[in-house]
Structure formats: C-alpha cells, structure tokens
Design a protein around this motif. Sequence first.
Motif, PDB file in Angstrom:
ATOM      1  N   HIS A   1      38.760  13.316  27.094  1.00 50.35           N
ATOM      2  CA  HIS A   1      38.077  14.600  27.033  1.00 50.35           C
ATOM      3  C   HIS A   1      38.822  15.583  27.922  1.00 50.35           C
ATOM      4  CE1 HIS A   1      36.335  13.264  30.842  1.00 50.35           C
ATOM      5  NE2 HIS A   1      36.012  14.519  31.055  1.00 50.35           N
ATOM      6  N   LYS A   2      38.752  16.818  27.548  1.00 48.81           N
ATOM      7  CA  LYS A   2      39.446  17.851  28.297  1.00 48.81           C
ATOM      8  C   LYS A   2      38.634  18.204  29.537  1.00 48.81           C
ATOM      9  CE  LYS A   2      41.559  19.790  24.225  1.00 48.81           C
ATOM     10  NZ  LYS A   2      41.684  20.944  23.352  1.00 48.81           N
ATOM     11  N   SER A   3      39.337  18.327  30.624  1.00 48.43           N
ATOM     12  CA  SER A   3      38.679  18.687  31.873  1.00 48.43           C
ATOM     13  C   SER A   3      38.279  20.157  31.831  1.00 48.43           C
ATOM     14  CB  SER A   3      39.625  18.447  33.046  1.00 48.43           C
ATOM     15  OG  SER A   3      39.054  18.925  34.223  1.00 48.43           O
ATOM     16  N   ARG A   4      37.077  20.432  32.285  1.00 52.96           N
ATOM     17  CA  ARG A   4      36.594  21.812  32.309  1.00 52.96           C
ATOM     18  C   ARG A   4      36.775  22.428  33.687  1.00 52.96           C
ATOM     19  NH1 ARG A   4      31.219  23.083  29.940  1.00 52.96           N
ATOM     20  NH2 ARG A   4      32.157  25.062  30.335  1.00 52.96           N
ATOM     21  N   ALA A   5      37.461  21.740  34.567  1.00 53.55           N
ATOM     22  CA  ALA A   5      37.608  22.222  35.940  1.00 53.55           C
ATOM     23  C   ALA A   5      38.296  23.577  35.987  1.00 53.55           C
ATOM     24  CB  ALA A   5      38.392  21.202  36.768  1.00 53.55           C
ATOM     25  N   LYS A   6      39.341  23.751  35.207  1.00 49.92           N
ATOM     26  CA  LYS A   6      40.076  25.013  35.212  1.00 49.92           C
ATOM     27  C   LYS A   6      39.180  26.162  34.750  1.00 49.92           C
ATOM     28  CE  LYS A   6      44.403  26.996  33.580  1.00 49.92           C
ATOM     29  NZ  LYS A   6      45.600  26.767  32.778  1.00 49.92           N
ATOM     30  N   ALA A   7      38.394  25.928  33.708  1.00 57.11           N
ATOM     31  CA  ALA A   7      37.495  26.965  33.203  1.00 57.11           C
ATOM     32  C   ALA A   7      36.406  27.294  34.225  1.00 57.11           C
ATOM     33  CB  ALA A   7      36.864  26.518  31.891  1.00 57.11           C
ATOM     34  N   LEU A   8      35.891  26.274  34.919  1.00 53.88           N
ATOM     35  CA  LEU A   8      34.849  26.512  35.927  1.00 53.88           C
ATOM     36  C   LEU A   8      35.405  27.293  37.116  1.00 53.88           C
ATOM     37  CD1 LEU A   8      32.974  23.089  35.907  1.00 53.88           C
ATOM     38  CD2 LEU A   8      32.151  25.282  35.041  1.00 53.88           C
ATOM     39  N   VAL A   9      36.624  26.969  37.548  1.00 54.10           N
ATOM     40  CA  VAL A   9      37.235  27.693  38.667  1.00 54.10           C
ATOM     41  C   VAL A   9      37.453  29.146  38.286  1.00 54.10           C
ATOM     42  CG1 VAL A   9      39.357  27.888  40.037  1.00 54.10           C
ATOM     43  CG2 VAL A   9      38.290  25.662  39.709  1.00 54.10           C
ATOM     44  N   LYS A  10      37.939  29.368  37.069  1.00 54.48           N
ATOM     45  CA  LYS A  10      38.176  30.738  36.611  1.00 54.48           C
ATOM     46  C   LYS A  10      36.866  31.526  36.551  1.00 54.48           C
ATOM     47  CE  LYS A  10      40.321  33.315  32.870  1.00 54.48           C
ATOM     48  NZ  LYS A  10      40.986  33.219  31.564  1.00 54.48           N
ATOM     49  N   LYS A  11      35.809  30.885  36.076  1.00 53.85           N
ATOM     50  CA  LYS A  11      34.503  31.542  35.979  1.00 53.85           C
ATOM     51  C   LYS A  11      33.981  31.918  37.373  1.00 53.85           C
ATOM     52  CE  LYS A  11      30.069  30.838  33.692  1.00 53.85           C
ATOM     53  NZ  LYS A  11      29.251  29.894  32.925  1.00 53.85           N
ATOM     54  N   ARG A  12      34.133  31.021  38.338  1.00 50.56           N
ATOM     55  CA  ARG A  12      33.667  31.291  39.699  1.00 50.56           C
ATOM     56  C   ARG A  12      34.490  32.386  40.367  1.00 50.56           C
ATOM     57  NH1 ARG A  12      32.840  25.002  41.153  1.00 50.56           N
ATOM     58  NH2 ARG A  12      30.869  24.744  40.051  1.00 50.56           N
ATOM     59  N   LEU A  13      35.795  32.404  40.122  1.00 48.16           N
ATOM     60  CA  LEU A  13      36.641  33.466  40.672  1.00 48.16           C
ATOM     61  C   LEU A  13      36.251  34.830  40.107  1.00 48.16           C
ATOM     62  CD1 LEU A  13      40.192  31.846  40.776  1.00 48.16           C
ATOM     63  CD2 LEU A  13      38.851  32.639  42.712  1.00 48.16           C
ATOM     64  N   MET A  14      35.999  34.886  38.821  1.00 51.72           N
ATOM     65  CA  MET A  14      35.602  36.150  38.195  1.00 51.72           C
ATOM     66  C   MET A  14      34.255  36.617  38.742  1.00 51.72           C
ATOM     67  SD  MET A  14      38.116  37.042  36.419  1.00 51.72           S
ATOM     68  CE  MET A  14      37.469  38.421  35.531  1.00 51.72           C
ATOM     69  N   ALA A  15      33.332  35.682  39.000  1.00 54.34           N
ATOM     70  CA  ALA A  15      32.033  36.036  39.575  1.00 54.34           C
ATOM     71  C   ALA A  15      32.212  36.577  40.997  1.00 54.34           C
ATOM     72  CB  ALA A  15      31.111  34.827  39.572  1.00 54.34           C
ATOM     73  N   ALA A  16      33.122  35.992  41.780  1.00 56.18           N
ATOM     74  CA  ALA A  16      33.383  36.457  43.141  1.00 56.18           C
ATOM     75  C   ALA A  16      34.006  37.853  43.134  1.00 56.18           C
ATOM     76  CB  ALA A  16      34.282  35.469  43.873  1.00 56.18           C
ATOM     77  N   VAL A  17      34.927  38.084  42.182  1.00 56.87           N
ATOM     78  CA  VAL A  17      35.550  39.401  42.069  1.00 56.87           C
ATOM     79  C   VAL A  17      34.507  40.447  41.694  1.00 56.87           C
ATOM     80  CG1 VAL A  17      37.193  40.750  40.674  1.00 56.87           C
ATOM     81  CG2 VAL A  17      37.852  38.505  41.549  1.00 56.87           C
ATOM     82  N   ASP A  18      33.607  40.093  40.791  1.00 55.14           N
ATOM     83  CA  ASP A  18      32.536  41.022  40.397  1.00 55.14           C
ATOM     84  C   ASP A  18      31.631  41.367  41.578  1.00 55.14           C
ATOM     85  OD1 ASP A  18      33.454  41.211  37.815  1.00 55.14           O
ATOM     86  OD2 ASP A  18      32.080  39.693  37.016  1.00 55.14           O
ATOM     87  N   ARG A  19      31.333  40.378  42.433  1.00 50.75           N
ATOM     88  CA  ARG A  19      30.498  40.618  43.604  1.00 50.75           C
ATOM     89  C   ARG A  19      31.207  41.537  44.600  1.00 50.75           C
ATOM     90  NH1 ARG A  19      29.891  35.257  45.475  1.00 50.75           N
ATOM     91  NH2 ARG A  19      29.984  34.292  43.449  1.00 50.75           N
ATOM     92  N   LEU A  20      32.523  41.377  44.729  1.00 53.08           N
ATOM     93  CA  LEU A  20      33.280  42.228  45.662  1.00 53.08           C
ATOM     94  C   LEU A  20      33.364  43.668  45.177  1.00 53.08           C
ATOM     95  CD1 LEU A  20      36.219  39.885  46.651  1.00 53.08           C
ATOM     96  CD2 LEU A  20      34.309  40.605  48.089  1.00 53.08           C
ATOM     97  N   ARG A  21      33.368  43.876  43.882  1.00 56.04           N
ATOM     98  CA  ARG A  21      33.435  45.219  43.318  1.00 56.04           C
ATOM     99  C   ARG A  21      32.152  45.997  43.578  1.00 56.04           C
ATOM    100  NH1 ARG A  21      36.192  44.079  37.467  1.00 56.04           N
ATOM    101  NH2 ARG A  21      38.217  43.514  38.282  1.00 56.04           N
ATOM    102  N   LEU A  22      31.039  45.342  43.684  1.00 59.79           N
ATOM    103  CA  LEU A  22      29.760  46.006  43.903  1.00 59.79           C
ATOM    104  C   LEU A  22      29.693  46.451  45.311  1.00 59.79           C
ATOM    105  CD1 LEU A  22      27.365  43.579  42.056  1.00 59.79           C
ATOM    106  CD2 LEU A  22      28.202  45.769  41.249  1.00 59.79           C
TER     107      LEU A  22
END
Length: 153
Positions: free
Chosen positions: A132-153
């Motif tokens: 099965h394909k690891s979803r770790a890369k997708a989860l890290v990317k999602k968390r980074l994008m959420a952190a960037v969104d929080r910093l923009r506010l």
Amino acid sequence: MRMKKRIICDANLNSIVANTKADKVIAAIRKERPNFLCDARIEGEVKLRKITLREPAFNSPAGKPLYAFVKRASKKLTAIVDVESGKAELLPTSAIDSTVPVTGKFTIGGVDYDLKDTVNGLPRYHACGCGHKSRAKALVKKRLMAAVDRLRL
C-alpha cells in the motif's frame, strides 16, 4: 476512503487443487467427444505462469496478463486454471500469446503472494502482505499548508 484489497483463497493458490481441476476438464472433454485428440499420457504437473491470451477468457479481455496454472493436454490443447477465479478451461495452445514462469513473489490486485511450501513436489502459495502507498507525504503536506494558512491570518 480506503479500499479493501481482495485476497485470493488458498485453494486457488494450491497447485494440487489446480491439477485436479485441469484433469477434470480434460476427462470431461474426452467423455463428451471420444475421438477428440488428447494424449493418453498427460504431462504430470501444472505450472504457475503469467500468461497473455489472444482471445478473451476468464472474464478478462484478450491481451491482458493473468496468473494461471497451465497443464498440457496434448500438442494442440492446454488446460488453464485461473488463479483469481479458480475456473478451469481447455484452450488451444495457439490461443496463448506468451507465458512467463513465476519465480518468487508475485502481486495480484495489490496483494503480494509467495511460495508457502511444496507437497509432493507441487507448490502451494499464500498471501504474504500487501503493497500500500504510504500517506505520510500527503499528511505532511496537508499539515504544512494548514500551518501556512494559520500564519497568514
């Protein structure tokens, strides 16, 4: 959403069972057509192969590779037992486009299979894992994008 992988039952991965099914198909054609050309002495064992057929069989289109146990019935006929469905058919040898011997691990539908043991020289296979394909890369990317969104506010 996670997809469930379909594991093939052990009976379909057992070459002793496949040999019995191939013998039944050959015996049925001999009984139905007594003058049909099948050798009296049939090759003793089935072999697991990855094959491609020139004509559709086992609910798969022509040209699509499939794993099957193969047993020669004569120079012109071959008994084929599909691993996925467990069905056996007697096909002309000319219908087989290519065959590749299976050595070691093989994968069907995302599930890995390997040699379990041999009984009287006939191999038995079993499911040994799933790729099965690891979803770790997708989860890290999602968390980074959420952190960037929080910093923009």
